[in-house]
Design an enzyme around this catalytic site. Structure first.
Site, mmCIF file in Angstrom:
data_model
loop_
_atom_site.group_PDB
_atom_site.id
_atom_site.type_symbol
_atom_site.label_atom_id
_atom_site.label_comp_id
_atom_site.label_asym_id
_atom_site.label_seq_id
_atom_site.Cartn_x
_atom_site.Cartn_y
_atom_site.Cartn_z
ATOM 1 N N SER A 107 0.928 -1.204 -0.149
ATOM 2 C CA SER A 107 0.030 -0.012 0.037
ATOM 3 C C SER A 107 0.894 1.262 0.035
ATOM 4 O O SER A 107 2.030 1.342 0.663
ATOM 5 C CB SER A 107 -0.773 -0.089 1.297
ATOM 6 O OG SER A 107 -1.431 1.478 1.479
ATOM 7 N N TYR A 130 -2.226 5.644 -4.188
ATOM 8 C CA TYR A 130 -3.131 6.407 -3.982
ATOM 9 C C TYR A 130 -2.763 7.611 -4.832
ATOM 10 O O TYR A 130 -1.822 8.302 -4.526
ATOM 11 C CB TYR A 130 -3.607 6.730 -2.676
ATOM 12 C CG TYR A 130 -4.347 6.041 -1.879
ATOM 13 C CD1 TYR A 130 -5.613 5.395 -2.161
ATOM 14 C CD2 TYR A 130 -3.746 5.250 -0.643
ATOM 15 C CE1 TYR A 130 -6.402 4.608 -1.670
ATOM 16 C CE2 TYR A 130 -4.763 4.467 0.203
ATOM 17 C CZ TYR A 130 -5.838 3.834 -0.438
ATOM 18 O OH TYR A 130 -6.514 3.324 0.387
ATOM 19 N N THR A 156 -5.667 2.659 -6.846
ATOM 20 C CA THR A 156 -7.106 2.750 -6.023
ATOM 21 C C THR A 156 -7.821 3.866 -6.505
ATOM 22 O O THR A 156 -7.284 5.026 -6.231
ATOM 23 C CB THR A 156 -6.661 2.335 -4.521
ATOM 24 O OG1 THR A 156 -5.976 1.319 -4.633
ATOM 25 C CG2 THR A 156 -7.854 2.464 -3.718
ATOM 26 N N LYS A 252 -8.544 -0.605 -9.369
ATOM 27 C CA LYS A 252 -9.036 -1.098 -7.970
ATOM 28 C C LYS A 252 -10.069 -0.221 -7.701
ATOM 29 O O LYS A 252 -9.912 1.107 -7.618
ATOM 30 C CB LYS A 252 -8.039 -1.441 -6.998
ATOM 31 C CG LYS A 252 -8.622 -1.949 -5.702
ATOM 32 C CD LYS A 252 -7.452 -2.529 -4.788
ATOM 33 C CE LYS A 252 -7.893 -3.150 -3.586
ATOM 34 N NZ LYS A 252 -8.152 -2.006 -2.590
ATOM 35 N N HIS A 276 -13.589 -1.632 -1.437
ATOM 36 C CA HIS A 276 -12.665 -1.497 -0.614
ATOM 37 C C HIS A 276 -13.020 -2.157 1.015
ATOM 38 O O HIS A 276 -12.539 -1.387 1.759
ATOM 39 C CB HIS A 276 -12.579 0.085 -0.292
ATOM 40 C CG HIS A 276 -11.241 0.910 0.292
ATOM 41 N ND1 HIS A 276 -10.535 1.663 -0.674
ATOM 42 C CD2 HIS A 276 -10.452 0.830 1.151
ATOM 43 C CE1 HIS A 276 -9.350 2.003 -0.191
ATOM 44 N NE2 HIS A 276 -9.349 1.589 1.066
HETATM 45 C C1 LIG Z 1 -7.183 -2.493 7.332
HETATM 46 C C2 LIG Z 1 -7.102 -2.404 6.098
HETATM 47 C C3 LIG Z 1 -6.493 -1.575 5.047
HETATM 48 C C4 LIG Z 1 -6.718 -0.943 3.792
HETATM 49 N N1 LIG Z 1 -5.724 -0.125 3.397
HETATM 50 C C5 LIG Z 1 -5.830 -0.064 1.824
HETATM 51 C C6 LIG Z 1 -5.062 0.608 1.246
HETATM 52 O O1 LIG Z 1 -4.240 1.372 1.878
HETATM 53 N N2 LIG Z 1 -5.240 0.808 -0.238
HETATM 54 C C7 LIG Z 1 -6.221 0.035 -0.859
HETATM 55 O O2 LIG Z 1 -6.335 0.453 -2.211
HETATM 56 N N3 LIG Z 1 -7.205 -0.742 -0.141
HETATM 57 C C8 LIG Z 1 -6.863 -0.777 1.143
HETATM 58 N N4 LIG Z 1 -7.713 -1.289 1.842
HETATM 59 C C9 LIG Z 1 -8.818 -2.300 0.907
HETATM 60 C C10 LIG Z 1 -8.182 -3.826 0.757
HETATM 61 O O3 LIG Z 1 -7.224 -3.414 -0.365
HETATM 62 C C11 LIG Z 1 -9.273 -4.781 -0.056
HETATM 63 O O4 LIG Z 1 -9.930 -4.101 -0.918
HETATM 64 C C12 LIG Z 1 -10.164 -5.024 1.343
HETATM 65 O O5 LIG Z 1 -9.693 -5.325 2.276
HETATM 66 C C13 LIG Z 1 -11.045 -6.644 0.715
HETATM 67 O O6 LIG Z 1 -11.897 -6.857 1.709
HETATM 68 P P1 LIG Z 1 -11.563 -7.952 2.698
HETATM 69 O O7 LIG Z 1 -10.775 -7.136 3.957
HETATM 70 O O8 LIG Z 1 -13.120 -8.458 2.918
HETATM 71 O O9 LIG Z 1 -10.903 -8.991 1.997
HETATM 72 C C14 LIG Z 1 -7.697 -1.836 3.050
HETATM 73 C C15 LIG Z 1 -8.490 -2.543 3.878
HETATM 74 C C16 LIG Z 1 -8.417 -3.015 5.243
HETATM 75 C C17 LIG Z 1 -9.204 -3.882 5.859
#
Ligand SMILES: Cc1cc2nc3c(=O)[nH]c(=O)nc-3n(C[C@H](O)[C@H](O)[C@H](O)COP(=O)(O)O)c2cc1C
Length: 378
Positions: A107, A130, A156, A252, A276
């Protein structure tokens, strides 16, 4: 680590080991968590079709993602602050993913920087971007990811403004943790976590701290970040980014058919159907509900990845049955990381691999390519 039979076991262990503010940060969704819950509920509603006597003695979960061979149709999703679930969390998760033969995505909001991870692993990883208001900084991030040999850029697109995360506000979640009495007492009961984070390479946003003049101090850094997400971003910026990035581009955060149609014409290698993890627009449909119409609209034009609510190999099979080529997991591996560092992430991937393999056997398929609508009921 104790015996871990499923992702929920890892989740329970992570809850015991990781300070409350960081566990809640990973666990939660936005606002009233409606979309977060819908992601799981809609997946569970999809029933798998049990078949018999199909000769499934020679099964394989191997396939490709963006043309690269993988041991199963899975990638680790970008997770901000991974290094706060366990010291050096990004490096450990990347090593576990690579050893398992699947991609890892770092990330923008990671604790270990692009360069830290690149120096600690021996295969290319993916970098998630981002787009910040400071376009000069965005350009430098893209150049740093290219120089680190990242093999794909995951752009993203669903975070132009930040959805409210109520748990984080209540817990005073900051990086590093705000020293409220409640937090200090909590951390004191998690010595293994404290030691791993103390020993870790970094304790703040590794990709950002030290790369922006005047942003060395953590408080001003947090203020800078929260003011940097860019509501003015449009499809034109995407052209600019595609022009700067020399390798594969993945878009994404798409859960709308019209957006998917536009995305498919951009020349990107893949899209991730994702909301997300239910952390942005609360009230949006689950990602699995939007997968079939998006596959129908653009599945023949662009590779489709999926995330949101995957907690088992059965869930991966469900998403593939509805047309995804591969899945990403977020929380499922974050729980593993919190529960047991690299070994925990390895276990999370193994659990999903084994469940997928048995699901294939019991639905009568031997290869990933054979998983289609026929493996679900109705
Ligand atoms: C704690 C956390 C932090 C996340 N940080 C980012 C991020 O920095 N960039 C991003 O594109 N998505 C981020 N996401 C979304 C994840 O990439 C992903 O789309 C999502 O976790 C999928 O759902 P799931 O947790 O049910 O598998 C984050 C999700 C979580 C749970």
């Amino acid at each position: 680590m104790q015996v871990m039979t499923c992702i929920e076991d890892l989740r329970q262990a992570a809850r015991r080991k990781v300070p409350r503010a960081f566990f809640d940060y990973a666990e939660g969704g936005s606002y009233a968590d409606q979309t977060l819950r819908a992601n799981r509920a809609d997946l569970e509603r999809i029933k798998l079709r049990q078949r018999i006597l199909a000769d499934v003695a020679n099964r394989s979960t191997k396939t490709t993602i963006l043309g690269e061979p993988v041991s199963l149709p899975l990638a680790l999703a970008p997770i901000g602050l991974c290094g706060m679930q366990h010291g050096d969390g990004e490096i450990l998760a990347c090593r576990a993913a690579h050893a398992a033969g699947i991609p890892f995505t770092l990330s923008t909001m990671s604790i270990c920087s692009i360069e830290d991870v690149a120096a600690a692993v021996d295969k290319p990883f993916w970098f998630q971007l981002y787009v910040m208001k400071d376009r000069g900084f965005v350009r430098s991030l893209i150049e740093r990811a290219a120089a680190a040999q990242c093999s794909a850029l995951v752009l993203t697109l669903d975070l132009q403004v930040l959805g409210q995360r109520r748990r984080d506000i209540k817990n005073g979640m900051t990086v590093p943790p705000e020293l409220r009495i409640k937090n200090i007492v909590d951390i004191a009961t998690k010595p293994a976590w404290a030691l791993s984070v103390l020993r870790g390479k970094r304790k703040t946003f590794g990709n950002i701290a030290g790369h922006i003049p005047g942003m060395e101090n953590v408080n001003s850094l947090s203020t800078w970040i929260s003011g940097q997400f860019d509501p003015a971003m449009s499809w034109k910026d995407l052209e600019w980014i595609a022009g700067l990035w020399p390798r594969k581009l993945i878009l994404k955060g798409i859960v709308d058919v019209e957006d998917a149609r536009i995305a498919a014409k951009t020349g990107a290698a893949a899209i991730v159907v994702s909301n997300h993890g239910g952390r942005q627009l609360d009230g949006a449909p689950s990602s699995i509900a939007m997968l079939p119409p998006i596959v129908e609209a653009v599945g023949s034009e662009i590779e489709i990845m999926f995330d949101g609510g995957i907690r088992s190999g059965q869930d991966v099979a469900r998403a593939l049955a509805l047309g995804a080529r591969s899945c990403m997991i977020g929380r499922a591996y974050v729980y593993g990381l919190g529960a047991g560092g690299q070994a925990g992430v390895t276990r999370a991937i193994e659990i999903i691999r084994n469940e997928l393999d048995v699901t294939m056997a019991l639905t009568g398929v031997s290869s990933i390519a054979e998983i289609d609508r026929h493996v679900v009921v109705g």
